[in-house]
Design a protein around this motif. Structure first.
Motif, short mmCIF file in Angstrom:
data_model
loop_
_atom_site.label_atom_id
_atom_site.label_comp_id
_atom_site.label_asym_id
_atom_site.label_seq_id
_atom_site.Cartn_x
_atom_site.Cartn_y
_atom_site.Cartn_z
N THR A 167 5.50 -3.56 -1.80
CA THR A 167 6.13 -2.75 -1.27
C THR A 167 6.64 -2.18 -0.43
N ASN A 168 7.65 -1.23 -0.07
CA ASN A 168 8.36 -0.70 1.03
C ASN A 168 8.32 0.90 1.15
N VAL A 169 7.52 0.90 0.43
CA VAL A 169 7.42 2.89 0.89
C VAL A 169 5.43 2.40 1.51
N PRO A 170 5.62 4.15 1.82
CA PRO A 170 3.96 4.00 2.30
C PRO A 170 3.05 4.49 1.27
N VAL A 171 2.35 3.30 1.74
CA VAL A 171 0.49 3.57 0.74
C VAL A 171 -0.31 4.21 1.20
N VAL A 172 -1.13 5.33 0.55
CA VAL A 172 -2.01 6.05 1.17
C VAL A 172 -3.23 5.21 0.50
N CYS A 173 -4.49 4.76 1.02
CA CYS A 173 -5.77 4.34 0.25
C CYS A 173 -6.31 5.67 0.60
N ALA A 174 -6.84 6.47 -0.97
CA ALA A 174 -8.20 6.92 -1.46
C ALA A 174 -9.09 7.57 -1.47
N GLY A 175 -10.08 8.09 -1.14
CA GLY A 175 -11.31 7.75 -2.35
C GLY A 175 -12.10 7.16 -1.63
N SER A 176 -13.04 7.26 -1.10
CA SER A 176 -14.69 6.57 -1.60
C SER A 176 -14.41 5.67 -0.34
N ILE A 177 -14.60 5.87 1.05
CA ILE A 177 -14.20 5.07 1.93
C ILE A 177 -15.19 6.18 3.24
N GLY A 178 -16.68 5.54 3.18
CA GLY A 178 -17.63 6.00 4.20
C GLY A 178 -18.67 5.53 4.65
N SER A 179 -17.61 4.13 5.02
CA SER A 179 -18.84 3.83 6.44
C SER A 179 -17.47 2.37 7.30
N TYR A 180 -17.84 2.11 8.73
CA TYR A 180 -17.16 1.71 9.14
C TYR A 180 -16.40 0.44 8.37
N GLU A 181 -17.24 0.09 7.38
CA GLU A 181 -16.85 -1.69 6.81
C GLU A 181 -15.27 -1.71 6.60
N ARG A 182 -15.44 -0.40 5.41
CA ARG A 182 -14.91 -0.10 4.60
C ARG A 182 -13.48 0.59 5.95
N ILE A 183 -13.61 1.59 6.80
CA ILE A 183 -12.29 1.11 7.35
C ILE A 183 -12.04 0.63 7.77
N GLY A 184 -12.46 -0.79 8.39
CA GLY A 184 -12.10 -1.67 9.12
C GLY A 184 -11.77 -3.14 7.92
N GLU A 185 -11.46 -2.39 6.65
CA GLU A 185 -11.22 -3.61 5.74
C GLU A 185 -9.38 -2.85 5.68
N VAL A 186 -9.57 -1.16 5.08
CA VAL A 186 -8.64 -1.16 4.61
C VAL A 186 -7.73 -1.03 6.44
N LEU A 187 -8.29 -0.32 7.33
CA LEU A 187 -7.68 -1.30 8.37
C LEU A 187 -6.54 -2.62 8.72
N ASP A 188 -7.25 -3.39 8.30
CA ASP A 188 -6.94 -4.84 7.70
C ASP A 188 -5.70 -5.09 7.21
N SER A 189 -5.95 -4.51 5.73
CA SER A 189 -5.32 -4.31 4.86
C SER A 189 -3.51 -3.66 5.21
N LYS A 190 -3.61 -2.69 6.35
CA LYS A 190 -2.97 -1.92 6.99
C LYS A 190 -1.70 -1.28 5.73
N PRO A 191 -2.07 -0.12 5.24
CA PRO A 191 -1.23 0.74 4.71
C PRO A 191 -0.83 1.53 5.30
N ARG A 192 0.01 2.51 4.85
CA ARG A 192 0.69 4.11 6.04
C ARG A 192 -0.56 4.19 6.40
N GLY A 193 -1.86 5.20 5.53
CA GLY A 193 -3.15 5.09 5.97
C GLY A 193 -4.22 5.38 5.04
N PHE A 194 -5.09 6.15 5.49
CA PHE A 194 -6.27 6.23 4.39
C PHE A 194 -6.67 7.68 4.85
#
Length: 225
Positions: A165-192
């Motif tokens: 996709t070419n529009v912002p994607v926000v990853c929401a819900g159940s992000i409660g550890s540094y492991e998950r934050i690291g996974e999200v950052l590596d996937s590069k959505p617009r935000g979480f």
């Protein structure tokens, strides 16, 4: 662009009663994106919260987890009335999309088959990617992806949607550890979003809300190249 941390003043899908006080304590903190739910505070308190956030230069998010068209439209109207920047959530409905087209509120609806409470996301990766492309064609401003509520593999799903996709994607819900934050950052959505985990002291055990937010922010800065 690194994904933005969106601090949600919410616990168990409700805006906390002391949201204004918590934001006032942290309004000068460098996190630029703040949000809350459509339930938990009366409208006048929500309007005041948005006013204070906007005056502090923050981007504001209202997330609606109710799934009916009627509830989604009420959330959209609340977003317009309170002056938030972005409406996250709601199942996509043409009526909500059309209502917001000439408004200043961006629309980031849920992707995939979202149901139950707490919310569950169903559908294959291919089906959810196809839905994302369909919503982009409908002209939505962004998308709300409950990746860690998916019945399958979360991070592969997030990466696939961001790639397709070419529009912002926000990853929401159940992000409660540094492991998950690291996974999200590596996937590069617009935000979480992170909300409940701050109140449950997942990052700084026995620490305050502000200490938990600060710890995540500092961790993210240290991780950035």
């Amino acid at each position: 662009m690194d994904p933005e941390l969106i601090v949600m003043l919410t616990y168990n899908d409700r805006t906390v009663q002391n949201a204004l006080e918590l934001f006032d304590e942290m309004k000068d903190f460098p996190v630029g994106h703040w949000g809350f739910k459509d339930v938990g505070l009366p409208k006048e308190r929500i309007r005041e919260l948005v006013r204070q956030m906007s005056e502090a230069g923050k981007t504001t998010y209202l997330e609606v987890v109710s799934l009916s068209e009627e509830e989604g439209m009420r959330g959209a109207e609340l977003a317009v009335e309170s002056g938030v920047d972005i409406l996250m959530g709601t199942v996509f409905y043409d009526s909500i999309n059309e209502y917001l087209k000439d408004k200043s509120v961006a629309y980031y609806p849920f992707l995939g088959n979202v149901h139950s409470h707490p919310t569950v996301l169903e559908g294959s990766v291919g089906e959810i990617v196809a839905h994302a492309q369909q919503l982009e064609a409908e002209g939505v401003d962004g998308m709300d992806l409950l990746a860690y509520r998916h019945v399958g593999e979360a991070i592969g799903l997030l990466a696939a949607v961001v790639e397709a996709t070419n529009v912002p994607v926000v990853c929401a819900g159940s992000i409660g550890s540094y492991e998950r934050i690291g996974e999200v950052l590596d996937s590069k959505p617009r935000g979480f979003t992170v909300g409940t985990a701050f109140f449950e002291e997942r990052f700084v055990p026995q620490g305050s809300f502000s200490e938990n937010v600060s710890d995540v922010w500092d961790w993210m800065q240290a991780r950035s190249p």
